[in-house]
Every structure is written in C-alpha cells, then in structure tokens.
Design a protein around this motif. Sequence first.
Motif, PDB file in Angstrom:
ATOM      1  N   ILE A  15      60.980  10.827 -61.251  1.00 42.08           N
ATOM      2  CA  ILE A  15      60.146   9.891 -60.516  1.00 42.08           C
ATOM      3  C   ILE A  15      58.928   9.639 -61.403  1.00 42.08           C
ATOM      4  N   ILE A  16      58.558   8.385 -61.522  1.00 45.40           N
ATOM      5  CA  ILE A  16      57.344   8.042 -62.248  1.00 45.40           C
ATOM      6  C   ILE A  16      56.338   7.524 -61.228  1.00 45.40           C
ATOM      7  N   GLY A  21      44.765   6.143 -65.161  1.00 42.78           N
ATOM      8  CA  GLY A  21      43.489   6.842 -65.334  1.00 42.78           C
ATOM      9  C   GLY A  21      43.578   7.952 -66.375  1.00 42.78           C
ATOM     10  N   LEU A  22      42.499   8.711 -66.488  1.00 43.69           N
ATOM     11  CA  LEU A  22      42.460   9.827 -67.428  1.00 43.69           C
ATOM     12  C   LEU A  22      43.130  11.045 -66.812  1.00 43.69           C
ATOM     13  N   LEU A  23      44.151  11.518 -67.466  1.00 44.96           N
ATOM     14  CA  LEU A  23      44.885  12.688 -66.992  1.00 44.96           C
ATOM     15  C   LEU A  23      45.747  13.202 -68.122  1.00 44.96           C
ATOM     16  N   ILE A  24      45.707  14.475 -68.381  1.00 41.75           N
ATOM     17  CA  ILE A  24      46.471  15.049 -69.501  1.00 41.75           C
ATOM     18  C   ILE A  24      47.974  14.949 -69.274  1.00 41.75           C
ATOM     19  N   MET A  25      48.417  14.901 -68.011  1.00 37.22           N
ATOM     20  CA  MET A  25      49.859  14.856 -67.704  1.00 37.22           C
ATOM     21  C   MET A  25      50.434  13.451 -67.778  1.00 37.22           C
ATOM     22  N   LYS A  26      49.591  12.452 -67.990  1.00 37.94           N
ATOM     23  CA  LYS A  26      50.047  11.060 -68.010  1.00 37.94           C
ATOM     24  C   LYS A  26      51.024  10.848 -69.162  1.00 37.94           C
ATOM     25  N   ARG A  27      52.089  10.099 -68.883  1.00 37.55           N
ATOM     26  CA  ARG A  27      53.129   9.813 -69.872  1.00 37.55           C
ATOM     27  C   ARG A  27      53.250   8.307 -70.074  1.00 37.55           C
ATOM     28  N   TYR A  28      53.772   7.919 -71.241  1.00 35.79           N
ATOM     29  CA  TYR A  28      54.033   6.509 -71.539  1.00 35.79           C
ATOM     30  C   TYR A  28      55.510   6.342 -71.820  1.00 35.79           C
ATOM     31  N   ASN A  29      56.132   5.341 -71.176  1.00 30.14           N
ATOM     32  CA  ASN A  29      57.528   5.031 -71.429  1.00 30.14           C
ATOM     33  C   ASN A  29      57.676   3.514 -71.483  1.00 30.14           C
ATOM     34  N   LYS A  30      57.909   2.999 -72.678  1.00 31.56           N
ATOM     35  CA  LYS A  30      57.978   1.545 -72.874  1.00 31.56           C
ATOM     36  C   LYS A  30      59.129   0.887 -72.127  1.00 31.56           C
ATOM     37  N   ASN A  31      60.150   1.655 -71.724  1.00 31.16           N
ATOM     38  CA  ASN A  31      61.325   1.094 -71.068  1.00 31.16           C
ATOM     39  C   ASN A  31      61.205   1.008 -69.547  1.00 31.16           C
ATOM     40  N   ILE A  38      52.685   9.495 -64.104  1.00 29.46           N
ATOM     41  CA  ILE A  38      52.937  10.935 -64.015  1.00 29.46           C
ATOM     42  C   ILE A  38      54.435  11.100 -63.822  1.00 29.46           C
ATOM     43  N   ASN A  39      55.048  11.899 -64.671  1.00 31.32           N
ATOM     44  CA  ASN A  39      56.492  12.106 -64.671  1.00 31.32           C
ATOM     45  C   ASN A  39      56.817  13.347 -63.842  1.00 31.32           C
ATOM     46  N   ILE A  40      57.697  13.191 -62.868  1.00 33.68           N
ATOM     47  CA  ILE A  40      58.054  14.293 -61.975  1.00 33.68           C
ATOM     48  C   ILE A  40      59.567  14.442 -61.944  1.00 33.68           C
ATOM     49  N   ASN A  56      56.197  17.197 -64.640  1.00 35.61           N
ATOM     50  CA  ASN A  56      56.515  17.401 -66.047  1.00 35.61           C
ATOM     51  C   ASN A  56      55.217  17.414 -66.847  1.00 35.61           C
ATOM     52  N   VAL A  57      54.883  18.581 -67.374  1.00 33.40           N
ATOM     53  CA  VAL A  57      53.685  18.708 -68.208  1.00 33.40           C
ATOM     54  C   VAL A  57      54.067  18.969 -69.663  1.00 33.40           C
ATOM     55  N   GLY A  58      55.336  18.673 -69.993  1.00 32.62           N
ATOM     56  CA  GLY A  58      55.801  18.917 -71.361  1.00 32.62           C
ATOM     57  C   GLY A  58      56.250  20.361 -71.504  1.00 32.62           C
ATOM     58  N   LYS A  59      56.006  20.943 -72.677  1.00 35.50           N
ATOM     59  CA  LYS A  59      56.361  22.353 -72.875  1.00 35.50           C
ATOM     60  C   LYS A  59      55.634  23.187 -71.834  1.00 35.50           C
ATOM     61  N   GLY A  60      56.350  24.113 -71.231  1.00 35.57           N
ATOM     62  CA  GLY A  60      55.755  24.941 -70.193  1.00 35.57           C
ATOM     63  C   GLY A  60      56.027  24.435 -68.791  1.00 35.57           C
ATOM     64  N   THR A  61      56.701  23.294 -68.665  1.00 37.73           N
ATOM     65  CA  THR A  61      57.039  22.782 -67.338  1.00 37.73           C
ATOM     66  C   THR A  61      57.939  23.782 -66.616  1.00 37.73           C
ATOM     67  N   LEU A  62      58.919  24.277 -67.328  1.00 37.93           N
ATOM     68  CA  LEU A  62      59.848  25.256 -66.770  1.00 37.93           C
ATOM     69  C   LEU A  62      59.787  26.532 -67.597  1.00 37.93           C
ATOM     70  N   PRO A  63      60.058  27.680 -66.985  1.00 39.42           N
ATOM     71  CA  PRO A  63      60.106  28.899 -67.789  1.00 39.42           C
ATOM     72  C   PRO A  63      61.244  28.822 -68.794  1.00 39.42           C
ATOM     73  N   PRO A  64      61.115  29.523 -69.925  1.00 39.45           N
ATOM     74  CA  PRO A  64      62.193  29.474 -70.924  1.00 39.45           C
ATOM     75  C   PRO A  64      63.508  29.960 -70.320  1.00 39.45           C
ATOM     76  N   SER A  65      64.605  29.316 -70.698  1.00 38.32           N
ATOM     77  CA  SER A  65      65.908  29.746 -70.206  1.00 38.32           C
ATOM     78  C   SER A  65      66.798  30.085 -71.390  1.00 38.32           C
ATOM     79  N   TYR A  66      67.913  30.665 -71.071  1.00 38.53           N
ATOM     80  CA  TYR A  66      68.845  31.087 -72.109  1.00 38.53           C
ATOM     81  C   TYR A  66      70.160  30.333 -72.008  1.00 38.53           C
TER      82      TYR A  66
END
Length: 172
Positions: A15-16, A21-31, A38-40, A56-66
């Motif tokens: 979901i987008i 506004g100013l927010l570190i979680m903000k994403r850009y998708n040209k398509n 905000i990407n969820i 979705n905050v990039g790396k660290g969104t989910l715990p590492p998996s195997y």
Amino acid sequence: MKKVHVNEFIAVGEIIISFKGLLIMKRYNKNKPHKWGINIFALASSNRLVHDFEINVGKGTLPPSYHGLGISGDVVSLDNWFNSYNLQCKLKFVGVQSIGTVCSNRIAAFVLKNDKQLKSGERFQFDSREDTNNDIVVTKWHDNEVVHVISNYKGPLPVENVKRWSVAEKKS
C-alpha cells in the motif's frame, strides 16, 4: 489483540500512502500514480479488510531470516516484483497454496513463447510450462499486455469465457 477473523483467502501486498512532506520513511516510485509516499506491506482478506501491516523502512523492516528469499520473499507479497519460483517452492513446502503475477526475469528456467508470438494471434492466447518435480506452473498470456503468472497449485486449464468491460463500446 486482533479481533477480526482472517479469511482463508488472503493477499499480501503493498500500500502506498501518498505523502510529500518531510519524513525519513518516504519513498519514491516513478511507476506509481502517487510517486511519493509511505510504503506499507499489508495482509488483507477477501472481505476487503487489512488485518495486519508493517511500514517499510528499508533495511530493518523485518528481522533477518534464514529463508534465503530476501526481504521481498519474507514479506511474501504475490505482486510481480516480489513473487519468484523459489518463493512458490517455499510456500508449497509449508502448505500454502499460492498464485500470483511474476516478473519474467524470475522464471528464467521456464522457456515460454516470446512476446511477439503471443501478440501475433488473438488476444488471450497463452503458453504454459510445469516443473513436475515441484508442481510449479508458469503461464504467460496476452491480455492488454503480456502477463506472467506462477502458481504452486493451479494451472491455466480449464479455460472459460468471461465478460469484460469494453471502454470503446461502454458495455460488457
């Protein structure tokens, strides 16, 4: 506590939320129609309710998996960017039936008719291949564009006629 029962038929997707506004979680998708937001990742059911979500905050969104599937496979979204042959195998192994669109570069082992061959005939022509060892089916068909679908439980047959809306004629 989650009080709404989750249906048997669910979808995991993105979901987008449009936001400039100013927010570190903000994403850009040209398509996308709303390019900034905000990407969820969300879990939704056929009754149109979102049952759970993860921002979705990039790396660290989910715990590492195997699982070796990366963040997109761990989220298990069956949108074509996330879906893959390896994800379908993993889902089948844990007993989850799945079907979804897939990018053509994630099914390289399946040799299908090229786009020109499918587009040369009538609309809705398709080509399909199955990995019989893992019961994974990939189907490529020509709709408005060429579409790739991968499934761990369902193939393209039987073929049925369905009603479609015609924009030009403004009727089904």
